[in-house]
Design an enzyme around this catalytic site. Sequence first.
Site, PDB file in Angstrom:
ATOM      1  NE  ARG A   1      19.303  45.153   6.371  1.00 58.68           N
ATOM      2  CZ  ARG A   1      19.015  44.182   5.298  1.00 58.68           C
ATOM      3  NH1 ARG A   1      19.342  42.796   5.972  1.00 58.68           N
ATOM      4  NH2 ARG A   1      18.577  44.293   4.422  1.00 58.68           N
TER       5      ARG A   1
ATOM      6  CE1 TYR B   1      12.778  46.343   5.600  1.00 64.45           C
ATOM      7  CE2 TYR B   1      15.089  46.188   6.261  1.00 64.45           C
ATOM      8  CZ  TYR B   1      13.881  46.840   6.531  1.00 64.45           C
ATOM      9  OH  TYR B   1      14.156  48.186   6.461  1.00 64.45           O
TER      10      TYR B   1
ATOM     11  CE1 TYR C   1      18.285  52.380   5.792  1.00 60.05           C
ATOM     12  CE2 TYR C   1      20.062  50.782   5.020  1.00 60.05           C
ATOM     13  CZ  TYR C   1      19.174  51.688   4.575  1.00 60.05           C
ATOM     14  OH  TYR C   1      19.243  52.464   3.251  1.00 60.05           O
TER      15      TYR C   1
ATOM     16  N   GLY D   1      22.904  54.596   0.919  1.00 59.44           N
ATOM     17  CA  GLY D   1      23.865  54.378   2.631  1.00 59.44           C
ATOM     18  C   GLY D   1      24.354  52.720   2.628  1.00 59.44           C
ATOM     19  NE  ARG D   2      21.058  47.565   1.616  1.00 56.61           N
ATOM     20  CZ  ARG D   2      19.921  47.121   2.493  1.00 56.61           C
ATOM     21  NH1 ARG D   2      20.221  47.107   3.190  1.00 56.61           N
ATOM     22  NH2 ARG D   2      19.098  47.943   2.712  1.00 56.61           N
TER      23      ARG D   2
ATOM     24  CD  GLU E   1      18.768  60.225  -2.307  1.00 55.03           C
ATOM     25  OE1 GLU E   1      18.433  59.718  -2.124  1.00 55.03           O
ATOM     26  OE2 GLU E   1      18.876  61.583  -2.349  1.00 55.03           O
TER      27      GLU E   1
ATOM     28  CB  CYS F   1       8.767  36.817  24.171  1.00 51.39           C
ATOM     29  SG  CYS F   1      10.247  36.585  25.974  1.00 51.39           S
TER      30      CYS F   1
ATOM     31  N   GLY G   1      20.652  53.062  -2.866  1.00 55.79           N
ATOM     32  CA  GLY G   1      20.126  51.943  -3.235  1.00 55.79           C
ATOM     33  C   GLY G   1      20.547  50.595  -3.768  1.00 55.79           C
TER      34      GLY G   1
HETATM   35  C1  LIG Z   1      16.643  54.934   1.814  1.00 55.24           C
HETATM   36  C2  LIG Z   1      16.896  56.011   0.998  1.00 55.24           C
HETATM   37  C3  LIG Z   1      18.633  55.788  -0.010  1.00 55.24           C
HETATM   38  C4  LIG Z   1      19.551  54.830   0.770  1.00 55.24           C
HETATM   39  O1  LIG Z   1      19.396  53.851   0.441  1.00 55.24           O
HETATM   40  P1  LIG Z   1      20.411  52.723   0.309  1.00 55.24           P
HETATM   41  O2  LIG Z   1      19.823  51.521   0.268  1.00 55.24           O
HETATM   42  O3  LIG Z   1      21.204  51.932   2.127  1.00 55.24           O
HETATM   43  O4  LIG Z   1      21.543  53.166  -0.636  1.00 55.24           O
HETATM   44  C5  LIG Z   1      18.914  56.572  -0.253  1.00 55.24           C
HETATM   45  N1  LIG Z   1      17.624  57.198  -1.114  1.00 55.24           N
HETATM   46  C6  LIG Z   1      16.978  57.448  -0.859  1.00 55.24           C
HETATM   47  C7  LIG Z   1      15.510  58.850  -0.886  1.00 55.24           C
HETATM   48  C8  LIG Z   1      16.198  56.966   0.409  1.00 55.24           C
HETATM   49  O5  LIG Z   1      14.513  56.913   0.682  1.00 55.24           O
END
Ligand SMILES: *Cc1c(COP(=O)(O)O)cnc(C)c1O
Length: 426
Positions: free
Chosen positions: A314, A318, A374, A277-278, A275, A345, A241
């Site tokens: 995105r 968002y 994403y 991602g981004r 965890e 379109c 997150g």
């Molecule tokens: C989407 C998600 C992440 C990754 O979130 P980021 O903002 O990309 O770091 C981690 N854990 C869970 C459970 C998620 O759903």
Amino acid sequence: MTSSAFSYRNGTLCAETLPLAEIADEVGTPFYCYSTQQLQRNYRDFAAPFADMDATICFAVKSNANLAVIRTLAACGAGADITAAGELERAMQAGVKPEKIVYSGAGKRRDEIMAAIKARIRQINAESLSELPVISSVAVELGVTTPVMLRVNPDVDAKTHKHLATGHKETKFGIEMAQLDEAIRLATTLPGLDFKGFSVHVGTHVMDYEPFRLAYRKLADLVKSCRARGVKIERLDLGGGVGIPYDGQKLAPFADYAAVVHDEIAPLGCAVIFEPGRRLVGDAGVLVSRVVYVKQGVTKKFLVLDAGMNDLIRPAMYEARHGIVAVRSSGDAETETVDVVGPVCETGDMFGKNYSLPKMQAGDLVAILQGGAYGAAMSSVYNGRPLIPEVLVDGARHAVVRRRLSVAEQMAWESMPEWLASDRAV
Ligand SMILES: *Cc1c(COP(=O)(O)O)cnc(C)c1O
């Protein structure tokens, strides 16, 4: 504005040392381009402040599911955070060890749980009271004991876009505080379950570290109250997150996030899992697109690109605003204000309004920044558009790590029912 892996050399935007225009000539546009160096740097930057803890960094595969990207991060030491069995297959194919894979998700099907337990992943993060008996029954059926965590919904406001918040109690994610006693009872008594601890994920693209502090403090209180009752807590999964700066945004240094973890979580002496991602992939990728038309309306000027919302959703989904830059830029070129739109379109097919860009012509290239997370992972074939290539650069080397999916291949997924197959039907 651009991350260090994407910078101008001799007036042309490069991925590491390779001009994006050269890749465009080779693979056509639009395409995604990722930088190995940036992926590695992001992983190191994330891991370094937690070197003194028993920490495992599980890359959230849903942010970028490309096998080469997963493998690049796995080679740095990353595990994987998966949200579906398809991502389990991808993570394992990319070489992530099962003992470094964690599985979250509000709607895990029985067959997916089965696949995860069979693979002997590190843990399943259960998200509801209904899920625990299913995990238990699968484990019993397989004759194993499987590690489970309880994903707590900490009921904090992540202060992010409403479609990106997951940690307040109106969302479908995690187990509400009021139901935790029952969840702990199930996790510690149902057969086949080995209760390890709690996970939390407050949302994604969180730009303010206070929500993390609030959530982690609740987690710490929970650990203390469990321990006081004799319930052993070994691990905490702190979720992902952490945001990144998109166009013009500012974010406190990552060290401030690390400090929150050190303050709130480190004293508990648990193993921790992250965890992200981004934060690992977001600025390690760009979407390169060609201007199809410069459209001068009565009041507005539009750049119509060959990339659309099916390639990068995105902005439409968002209200995200990515940085957009010209691939060729002399620095002193005259700029103008344009709305940047795609060809799909849908009114929502717009990258953003009022970008200040050098005067462009049809055929010129732009790079949409922060495209590593994403982007390709959420792309679709809407409007009969092919999935676009992904290219991975490593120093002077590059490789197409996903080729363009032709419309013919797209159509080959479909089949005509027998009653429509004959010529007479039309
Ligand atoms: C989407 C998600 C992440 C990754 O979130 P980021 O903002 O990309 O770091 C981690 N854990 C869970 C459970 C998620 O759903």
